[in-house]
Design a protein around this motif. Sequence first.
Motif, mmCIF file in Angstrom:
data_model
loop_
_atom_site.group_PDB
_atom_site.id
_atom_site.type_symbol
_atom_site.label_atom_id
_atom_site.label_comp_id
_atom_site.label_asym_id
_atom_site.label_seq_id
_atom_site.Cartn_x
_atom_site.Cartn_y
_atom_site.Cartn_z
ATOM 1 N N ALA A 8 0.828 -1.208 0.000
ATOM 2 C CA ALA A 8 0.000 0.000 0.000
ATOM 3 C C ALA A 8 0.860 1.255 0.000
ATOM 4 C CB ALA A 8 -0.936 -0.006 1.208
ATOM 5 N N GLN A 9 1.893 1.263 0.813
ATOM 6 C CA GLN A 9 2.773 2.434 0.890
ATOM 7 C C GLN A 9 3.458 2.678 -0.454
ATOM 8 O OE1 GLN A 9 5.706 2.270 3.986
ATOM 9 N NE2 GLN A 9 6.403 4.358 3.606
ATOM 10 N N ALA A 10 3.953 1.621 -1.083
ATOM 11 C CA ALA A 10 4.642 1.770 -2.370
ATOM 12 C C ALA A 10 3.700 2.289 -3.450
ATOM 13 C CB ALA A 10 5.250 0.438 -2.800
ATOM 14 N N LEU A 11 2.430 1.852 -3.393
ATOM 15 C CA LEU A 11 1.462 2.288 -4.403
ATOM 16 C C LEU A 11 0.787 3.606 -4.043
ATOM 17 C CD1 LEU A 11 -0.262 -1.095 -5.314
ATOM 18 C CD2 LEU A 11 1.500 0.121 -6.579
ATOM 19 N N GLY A 12 1.038 4.097 -2.846
ATOM 20 C CA GLY A 12 0.433 5.366 -2.431
ATOM 21 C C GLY A 12 -1.053 5.242 -2.173
ATOM 22 N N THR A 13 -1.450 4.109 -1.598
ATOM 23 C CA THR A 13 -2.858 3.884 -1.299
ATOM 24 C C THR A 13 -2.975 3.314 0.106
ATOM 25 O OG1 THR A 13 -4.889 2.957 -2.206
ATOM 26 C CG2 THR A 13 -2.951 1.537 -2.290
ATOM 27 N N SER A 14 -4.179 3.006 0.524
ATOM 28 C CA SER A 14 -4.385 2.503 1.881
ATOM 29 C C SER A 14 -4.359 0.972 1.920
ATOM 30 C CB SER A 14 -5.732 2.995 2.416
ATOM 31 O OG SER A 14 -6.789 2.352 1.724
ATOM 32 N N LYS A 63 -2.844 -0.035 -14.433
ATOM 33 C CA LYS A 63 -1.656 -0.011 -15.293
ATOM 34 C C LYS A 63 -0.379 -0.263 -14.490
ATOM 35 C CE LYS A 63 -3.467 2.870 -18.960
ATOM 36 N NZ LYS A 63 -3.208 3.971 -19.874
ATOM 37 N N VAL A 64 -0.302 0.338 -13.318
ATOM 38 C CA VAL A 64 0.880 0.138 -12.468
ATOM 39 C C VAL A 64 0.974 -1.323 -12.045
ATOM 40 C CG1 VAL A 64 1.892 0.680 -10.205
ATOM 41 C CG2 VAL A 64 1.046 2.529 -11.673
ATOM 42 N N LEU A 65 -0.146 -1.932 -11.663
ATOM 43 C CA LEU A 65 -0.140 -3.337 -11.268
ATOM 44 C C LEU A 65 0.267 -4.244 -12.427
ATOM 45 C CD1 LEU A 65 -3.301 -3.317 -9.011
ATOM 46 C CD2 LEU A 65 -0.962 -3.838 -8.269
ATOM 47 N N ALA A 66 -0.220 -3.947 -13.634
ATOM 48 C CA ALA A 66 0.167 -4.736 -14.812
ATOM 49 C C ALA A 66 1.666 -4.597 -15.073
ATOM 50 C CB ALA A 66 -0.639 -4.288 -16.028
ATOM 51 N N THR A 67 2.194 -3.398 -14.877
ATOM 52 C CA THR A 67 3.630 -3.164 -15.065
ATOM 53 C C THR A 67 4.440 -3.928 -14.028
ATOM 54 O OG1 THR A 67 3.184 -0.977 -15.995
ATOM 55 C CG2 THR A 67 5.422 -1.390 -15.209
ATOM 56 N N ILE A 68 3.980 -3.914 -12.773
ATOM 57 C CA ILE A 68 4.672 -4.656 -11.718
ATOM 58 C C ILE A 68 4.633 -6.153 -12.018
ATOM 59 C CG2 ILE A 68 4.567 -5.326 -9.275
ATOM 60 C CD1 ILE A 68 3.558 -2.454 -8.697
ATOM 61 N N ARG A 106 10.240 -2.350 -6.971
ATOM 62 C CA ARG A 106 11.393 -1.923 -6.151
ATOM 63 C C ARG A 106 11.661 -0.434 -6.344
ATOM 64 N NH1 ARG A 106 10.529 -6.235 -3.583
ATOM 65 N NH2 ARG A 106 11.062 -8.176 -4.607
ATOM 66 N N GLU A 107 11.549 0.022 -7.602
ATOM 67 C CA GLU A 107 11.741 1.447 -7.870
ATOM 68 C C GLU A 107 10.649 2.285 -7.216
ATOM 69 O OE1 GLU A 107 12.481 2.399 -11.994
ATOM 70 O OE2 GLU A 107 13.491 0.486 -12.296
ATOM 71 N N LEU A 108 9.408 1.824 -7.287
ATOM 72 C CA LEU A 108 8.298 2.551 -6.669
ATOM 73 C C LEU A 108 8.470 2.632 -5.157
ATOM 74 C CD1 LEU A 108 4.968 1.322 -8.301
ATOM 75 C CD2 LEU A 108 5.922 3.613 -8.368
ATOM 76 N N SER A 109 8.906 1.546 -4.563
ATOM 77 C CA SER A 109 8.955 1.484 -3.102
ATOM 78 C C SER A 109 9.981 2.427 -2.479
ATOM 79 C CB SER A 109 9.198 0.050 -2.640
ATOM 80 O OG SER A 109 10.471 -0.397 -3.036
ATOM 81 N N VAL A 110 10.952 2.892 -3.259
ATOM 82 C CA VAL A 110 11.947 3.807 -2.690
ATOM 83 C C VAL A 110 11.522 5.270 -2.787
ATOM 84 C CG1 VAL A 110 13.875 2.232 -3.078
ATOM 85 C CG2 VAL A 110 13.332 3.943 -4.821
ATOM 86 N N HIS A 111 10.450 5.555 -3.477
ATOM 87 C CA HIS A 111 9.999 6.950 -3.621
ATOM 88 C C HIS A 111 8.896 7.274 -2.661
ATOM 89 C CE1 HIS A 111 12.518 7.878 -7.027
ATOM 90 N NE2 HIS A 111 12.181 6.731 -7.547
#
Length: 94
Positions: free
Chosen positions: A50-56, A76-81, A89-94
């Motif tokens: 949730a934190q990596a995707l910016g949601t709850s 789209k983000v889930l399909a990319t993951i 991994r890239e999303l989770s560091v931002h």
Amino acid sequence: MSIFNELKSSLEDAVDIHQGNKEAARITRYDIADVKAIRNSLHVSQAEFAQALGTSVDTIKSWESRRRNPTGLAAKVLATIQDNPEFYRELSVH
């Protein structure tokens, strides 16, 4: 043709298709991400995901139980993951 007549005609077509009297001109299907499988493959908790995707966490739970489906950018983000786990991994560091 008026909008009423167009709607009436469309509804008549829908009834004919439903009853098997007519073939649908096109069928559109969308693949819905298996969020739990994606998350499990990454070996992360619902909270981390949730934190990596910016949601709850509640949103993640809703997606995993299929009460709700991810749409728009989230889909789209889930399909990319799913196609490229390194993207998570890239999303989770931002």
